[in-house]
Design a protein around this motif. Structure first.
Motif, PDB file in Angstrom:
ATOM      1  N   ALA A 140       0.474  -1.252   0.053  1.00  0.00           N
ATOM      2  CA  ALA A 140       0.010   0.135  -0.015  1.00  0.00           C
ATOM      3  C   ALA A 140       1.148   1.210   0.221  1.00  0.00           C
ATOM      4  O   ALA A 140       0.444   1.970  -0.112  1.00  0.00           O
ATOM      5  CB  ALA A 140      -0.913   0.246   1.271  1.00  0.00           C
ATOM      6  N   LEU A 143       2.289   1.718  -3.501  1.00  0.00           N
ATOM      7  CA  LEU A 143       0.954   1.796  -4.485  1.00  0.00           C
ATOM      8  C   LEU A 143       0.961   3.374  -4.666  1.00  0.00           C
ATOM      9  O   LEU A 143       0.905   4.134  -6.005  1.00  0.00           O
ATOM     10  CB  LEU A 143      -0.272   1.215  -3.835  1.00  0.00           C
ATOM     11  N   THR A 160      -5.456   4.505  -3.029  1.00  0.00           N
ATOM     12  CA  THR A 160      -4.555   3.466  -1.805  1.00  0.00           C
ATOM     13  C   THR A 160      -5.304   3.098  -0.519  1.00  0.00           C
ATOM     14  O   THR A 160      -5.592   2.022  -0.354  1.00  0.00           O
ATOM     15  CB  THR A 160      -3.966   4.562  -1.411  1.00  0.00           C
ATOM     16  N   TYR A 163      -7.613   0.137  -2.365  1.00  0.00           N
ATOM     17  CA  TYR A 163      -6.961  -0.633  -2.397  1.00  0.00           C
ATOM     18  C   TYR A 163      -6.639  -1.281  -0.800  1.00  0.00           C
ATOM     19  O   TYR A 163      -6.589  -2.997  -0.648  1.00  0.00           O
ATOM     20  CB  TYR A 163      -5.396  -0.343  -3.387  1.00  0.00           C
ATOM     21  N   THR A 167     -11.195  -3.778  -0.502  1.00  0.00           N
ATOM     22  CA  THR A 167      -9.762  -4.946  -1.555  1.00  0.00           C
ATOM     23  C   THR A 167      -9.400  -5.949  -0.302  1.00  0.00           C
ATOM     24  O   THR A 167      -9.265  -5.768   1.134  1.00  0.00           O
ATOM     25  CB  THR A 167      -9.048  -4.983  -2.119  1.00  0.00           C
ATOM     26  N   THR A 169      -6.759  -7.210  -0.443  1.00  0.00           N
ATOM     27  CA  THR A 169      -5.472  -6.741   0.017  1.00  0.00           C
ATOM     28  C   THR A 169      -5.513  -6.608   2.427  1.00  0.00           C
ATOM     29  O   THR A 169      -4.562  -7.317   2.642  1.00  0.00           O
ATOM     30  CB  THR A 169      -4.940  -5.243   0.156  1.00  0.00           C
ATOM     31  N   GLU A 184       0.604  -9.041  -4.900  1.00  0.00           N
ATOM     32  CA  GLU A 184       0.521  -7.689  -5.109  1.00  0.00           C
ATOM     33  C   GLU A 184       1.844  -6.399  -5.126  1.00  0.00           C
ATOM     34  O   GLU A 184       2.074  -5.469  -5.533  1.00  0.00           O
ATOM     35  CB  GLU A 184      -0.267  -6.881  -4.125  1.00  0.00           C
ATOM     36  N   SER A 300     -15.927  -5.326  -3.941  1.00  0.00           N
ATOM     37  CA  SER A 300     -15.234  -3.637  -3.892  1.00  0.00           C
ATOM     38  C   SER A 300     -15.640  -3.400  -4.841  1.00  0.00           C
ATOM     39  O   SER A 300     -15.234  -3.081  -6.228  1.00  0.00           O
ATOM     40  CB  SER A 300     -13.266  -4.398  -4.241  1.00  0.00           C
ATOM     41  N   THR A 354      -7.243 -11.114  -6.427  1.00  0.00           N
ATOM     42  CA  THR A 354      -6.361 -10.307  -5.220  1.00  0.00           C
ATOM     43  C   THR A 354      -4.788  -9.627  -6.322  1.00  0.00           C
ATOM     44  O   THR A 354      -4.869  -8.465  -6.260  1.00  0.00           O
ATOM     45  CB  THR A 354      -5.678 -11.131  -4.515  1.00  0.00           C
ATOM     46  N   LEU A 357      -5.115  -6.370  -7.747  1.00  0.00           N
ATOM     47  CA  LEU A 357      -5.492  -5.627  -7.717  1.00  0.00           C
ATOM     48  C   LEU A 357      -4.610  -4.017  -8.286  1.00  0.00           C
ATOM     49  O   LEU A 357      -5.781  -3.210  -8.311  1.00  0.00           O
ATOM     50  CB  LEU A 357      -5.881  -5.201  -5.990  1.00  0.00           C
ATOM     51  N   PRO A 358      -3.245  -4.320  -8.192  1.00  0.00           N
ATOM     52  CA  PRO A 358      -2.481  -2.862  -8.033  1.00  0.00           C
ATOM     53  C   PRO A 358      -3.022  -2.608  -9.949  1.00  0.00           C
ATOM     54  O   PRO A 358      -2.783  -1.496 -10.140  1.00  0.00           O
ATOM     55  CB  PRO A 358      -0.920  -3.536  -8.041  1.00  0.00           C
ATOM     56  N   LEU A 361      -6.102  -0.319  -9.997  1.00  0.00           N
ATOM     57  CA  LEU A 361      -6.407   0.492  -9.711  1.00  0.00           C
ATOM     58  C   LEU A 361      -5.635   1.284 -10.719  1.00  0.00           C
ATOM     59  O   LEU A 361      -5.817   2.676 -10.450  1.00  0.00           O
ATOM     60  CB  LEU A 361      -5.381   0.485  -7.939  1.00  0.00           C
TER      61      LEU A 361
END
Length: 372
Positions: A140, A143, A160, A163, A167, A169, A184, A300, A354, A357-358, A361
């Motif tokens: 995080a 990110l 952020t 995220y 999520t 995360t 991630e 999410s 999962t 996710l990055p 985002l």
């Protein structure tokens, strides 16, 4: 004027780093409020293997097999019998190897107090939660730095936090040593490198991270390929450095697989012939995205704004190329998991999603207008 511009850049970078650090610390605190791990059998090899690495200098589960089985004996699906009678992890060993340095204080404590199975089990449970939450919090933190390259501070902070706390995360990556938290972190690290200027050290690091992404979790080879495809253009004349660095972790994992399991697929190759991709595609897509207990958009819902992402494609040619490469990777991996058992075992939320996710985002960031 040059000195003034340099001073301004230094101040701006300092602000970003301080904000990133505060975000990471906040996430680490929140992730540990429940003071316990929420684990599953899939995460048990990664929980105990770092102790085997330090104490027995081995990636085999033999010295800690009884403890790792947790009373399940031959029913412990997360362990498989390899040729020669050895017990090995069903899953790749990249995660336990990468987090092993974090376990050094715990190993020292066990040596001081006495190395007993009971103490080892207690310390391992504590270390699993601390390690998982640290990896998730660090992802995080990084990110935010990544998103600041495309967005103003309020937008980067909002995304952020979404995220970190909106999520899987939080509910998966930060709670146990699944492979997803490390995935991630590796993906975000690669994106940070690929969105900056290319130098020889950066090309080596980007290649290494792409290789680790593929080696850490086999289905993520799709994500590694998407990042690597863009990386080939980003690296330019340094492309050989990027490719060579990517080969190193993949080669090491294949050597381990052959040595420990006598199979290029490692523990997975000893499972027989599982029907991994024999499920219906359309029902899999519906389950992955909209299932009440697994659906990505159910857990999410802010990610529904991705349908508008095409209206805010980056104006910068390089960023647009990266976004298109990542989009292709996301689509291909979703299709892969749709053909698999999308329920993803014993977990809460869209666990299979999962690792994506990055990338999602990154694609949510609106077109840059006033980044300061």
């Amino acid at each position: 004027m040059e000195a003034s511009a340099s001073e301004h850049e230094s101040v701006t970078l300092g602000r970003r780093l301080r904000a990133s650090l505060l975000i990471g610390l906040c996430c680490l605190l929140v992730y540990n409020v429940n003071r316990r791990a929420i684990s599953a059998g899939d995460a048990l090899p990664a929980r105990y293997l770092p102790f085997a690495i330090w104490q027995h200098h081995s990636l085999l589960l033999d010295p800690i097999a009884t403890l790792t089985a947790q009373g399940r004996g031959d029913g412990a699906f997360w362990m498989v019998s390899a040729p020669g009678g050895h017990k090995i992890s069903l899953y790749p060993v990249v995660l336990p190897v990468l987090i092993a340095p974090l376990y050094l204080p715990a190993v020292g404590t066990l040596h001081l107090q006495g190395w007993t199975e009971g103490r080892l089990d207690h310390v391992a449970r504590v270390m699993e939660k601390l390690s998982a939450s640290l990896v998730a919090a660090l992802s995080a933190s990084l990110l935010y730095l990544l998103l600041r390259r495309r967005a103003a501070p309020p937008i980067a902070l909002l995304l952020t936090l979404a995220y970190a706390f909106g999520t899987t995360t939080w509910v998966i990556s930060s709670q146990a040593l699944w492979q997803h938290g490390m995935a991630e972190l590796l993906v975000i690290g690669a994106l940070l490198l690929l969105t900056g200027p290319c130098t020889a050290p950066r090309a080596l690091a980007a290649g290494l991270l792409c290789g680790l992404i593929a080696a850490n979790r086999p289905p993520d080879v799709i994500l590694a390929a998407a990042l690597g495809a863009y990386g080939l253009f980003w690296a330019g004349r340094r492309v050989a450095l990027l490719a060579a660095a990517a080969v190193v972790p993949v080669g090491l994992v294949l050597l381990y697989n052959l040595g420990a399991a006598d199979n290029l697929a490692g523990g997975y190759g000893l499972m027989g012939k599982p029907a991994f991709l024999q499920h219906d595609l359309l029902s899999g897509l519906g389950g992955l995205l909209f299932s009440p207990t697994r659906g990505l958009f159910v857990f999410s819902p802010f990610l529904l704004f991705l349908v508008l992402a095409w209206r805010h494609l980056p104006r910068d040619r390089a960023e647009r190329g990266l976004t298109l490469a990542l989009s292709a990777g996301v689509v291909l991996q979703v299709l892969l998991y749709a053909k698999a058992d999308w329920r993803a075992g014993i977990s809460w939320g869209p666990r299979y999603m999962t690792d994506l996710l990055p990338l999602l985002l990154w694609m949510l960031v609106p077109d840059r207008k006033s980044v300061v």
